[in-house]
Design a protein around this motif. Structure first.
Motif, PDB file in Angstrom:
ATOM      1  N   PHE A  33      15.453 -52.815  26.632  1.00 44.95           N
ATOM      2  CA  PHE A  33      15.400 -54.656  26.676  1.00 44.95           C
ATOM      3  C   PHE A  33      14.209 -55.202  25.758  1.00 44.95           C
ATOM      4  O   PHE A  33      14.539 -54.335  25.072  1.00 44.95           O
ATOM      5  N   ASN A  34      13.638 -55.907  26.508  1.00 51.77           N
ATOM      6  CA  ASN A  34      12.396 -56.220  25.325  1.00 51.77           C
ATOM      7  C   ASN A  34      11.554 -55.827  25.245  1.00 51.77           C
ATOM      8  O   ASN A  34      10.797 -55.977  25.132  1.00 51.77           O
ATOM      9  N   ARG A  35      11.233 -54.460  26.329  1.00 51.36           N
ATOM     10  CA  ARG A  35       9.964 -54.082  25.410  1.00 51.36           C
ATOM     11  C   ARG A  35      10.651 -52.799  24.826  1.00 51.36           C
ATOM     12  O   ARG A  35      11.467 -52.545  24.523  1.00 51.36           O
ATOM     13  N   LYS A  36       9.640 -52.158  23.956  1.00 51.62           N
ATOM     14  CA  LYS A  36      10.465 -51.447  22.355  1.00 51.62           C
ATOM     15  C   LYS A  36      10.131 -49.736  22.638  1.00 51.62           C
ATOM     16  O   LYS A  36       9.511 -49.994  23.436  1.00 51.62           O
ATOM     17  N   VAL A  37      11.320 -49.597  23.248  1.00 54.78           N
ATOM     18  CA  VAL A  37      11.106 -48.018  23.288  1.00 54.78           C
ATOM     19  C   VAL A  37      10.775 -46.942  22.676  1.00 54.78           C
ATOM     20  O   VAL A  37      10.487 -46.867  21.204  1.00 54.78           O
ATOM     21  N   LYS A  38       9.246 -46.286  22.802  1.00 55.55           N
ATOM     22  CA  LYS A  38       9.135 -45.134  21.998  1.00 55.55           C
ATOM     23  C   LYS A  38      10.003 -43.591  21.775  1.00 55.55           C
ATOM     24  O   LYS A  38      10.170 -43.098  20.784  1.00 55.55           O
ATOM     25  N   SER A  39       9.710 -43.589  23.125  1.00 56.11           N
ATOM     26  CA  SER A  39      11.369 -42.131  23.062  1.00 56.11           C
ATOM     27  C   SER A  39      11.905 -42.567  24.151  1.00 56.11           C
ATOM     28  O   SER A  39      11.337 -43.242  24.845  1.00 56.11           O
ATOM     29  N   THR A  63      11.345 -50.991  35.641  1.00 57.49           N
ATOM     30  CA  THR A  63      10.632 -51.250  35.764  1.00 57.49           C
ATOM     31  C   THR A  63       8.989 -51.184  34.949  1.00 57.49           C
ATOM     32  O   THR A  63       9.231 -49.182  34.938  1.00 57.49           O
ATOM     33  N   VAL A  64       8.908 -50.606  34.068  1.00 57.97           N
ATOM     34  CA  VAL A  64       8.121 -50.151  32.911  1.00 57.97           C
ATOM     35  C   VAL A  64       6.251 -50.896  33.018  1.00 57.97           C
ATOM     36  O   VAL A  64       6.199 -52.559  32.996  1.00 57.97           O
ATOM     37  N   SER A  69       5.369 -46.027  30.755  1.00 58.32           N
ATOM     38  CA  SER A  69       6.128 -45.499  31.617  1.00 58.32           C
ATOM     39  C   SER A  69       6.874 -46.067  32.423  1.00 58.32           C
ATOM     40  O   SER A  69       6.457 -47.390  32.628  1.00 58.32           O
ATOM     41  N   VAL A  70       7.918 -45.257  32.530  1.00 56.09           N
ATOM     42  CA  VAL A  70       8.970 -46.031  34.211  1.00 56.09           C
ATOM     43  C   VAL A  70       8.101 -45.845  35.001  1.00 56.09           C
ATOM     44  O   VAL A  70       8.172 -44.920  35.654  1.00 56.09           O
ATOM     45  N   LYS A  71       8.331 -47.108  35.988  1.00 55.74           N
ATOM     46  CA  LYS A  71       7.122 -46.951  37.511  1.00 55.74           C
ATOM     47  C   LYS A  71       8.045 -47.241  38.112  1.00 55.74           C
ATOM     48  O   LYS A  71       8.417 -46.346  39.541  1.00 55.74           O
ATOM     49  N   GLY A  98       2.046 -52.449  26.830  1.00 55.15           N
ATOM     50  CA  GLY A  98       1.621 -54.095  26.948  1.00 55.15           C
ATOM     51  C   GLY A  98       1.387 -54.502  27.948  1.00 55.15           C
ATOM     52  O   GLY A  98      -0.094 -53.519  28.478  1.00 55.15           O
ATOM     53  N   SER A  99       0.944 -55.850  27.676  1.00 59.05           N
ATOM     54  CA  SER A  99      -0.158 -56.475  28.581  1.00 59.05           C
ATOM     55  C   SER A  99      -0.062 -56.628  29.811  1.00 59.05           C
ATOM     56  O   SER A  99      -0.941 -56.360  30.481  1.00 59.05           O
TER      57      SER A  99
END
Length: 114
Positions: A33-39, A63-64, A69-71, A98-99
């Motif tokens: 989704f709107n956050r870029k995946v690192k792995s 929820t990231v 990390s996945v919260k 992210g912020s």
């Protein structure tokens, strides 16, 4: 051509297709989704789903946290046999920092023919 010959041709065709399907590994993929995946971790296709020829999409609300990390992860829909594999995989995903916390939907498509 006789009906018996047609039945033989049909049976051989089914055997060939079945043999091809068992040699190709099932595919399960995720869509970020709107956050870029690192792995990302690809979910394993459950053996029960393979035997029962279960396919489908599992949607997970993720929820990231700010650190990437996945919260939290909650199932929004999908076949119960496929849900655990998707949840186990998405919890291991890592996103870019992210912020603030963000939420989005990740879809996993389980299809042994792709």
């Amino acid at each position: 051509m006789s009906i018996q010959a047609l039945n033989r041709v049909f049976a051989v065709g089914l055997l060939l297709i079945g043999g091809w399907a068992t040699t190709n590994p099932p595919v399960a993929w995720g869509q970020e989704f709107n956050r870029k995946v690192k792995s990302k971790v690809t979910p394993s296709y459950p053996e029960l789903a393979r035997r029962l020829k279960i396919t489908g999409v599992v949607k997970v609300l993720v929820t990231v946290s700010a650190n990437g990390s996945v919260k939290d992860a909650k199932v929004m829909g999908g076949h119960p046999v496929l849900v655990n594999a998707a949840m186990d995989a998405v919890k291991k995903w890592r996103f870019e920092a992210g912020s603030e916390e963000s939420t989005g939907v990740v879809e996993f498509r389980f299809d042994p023919t792709q």
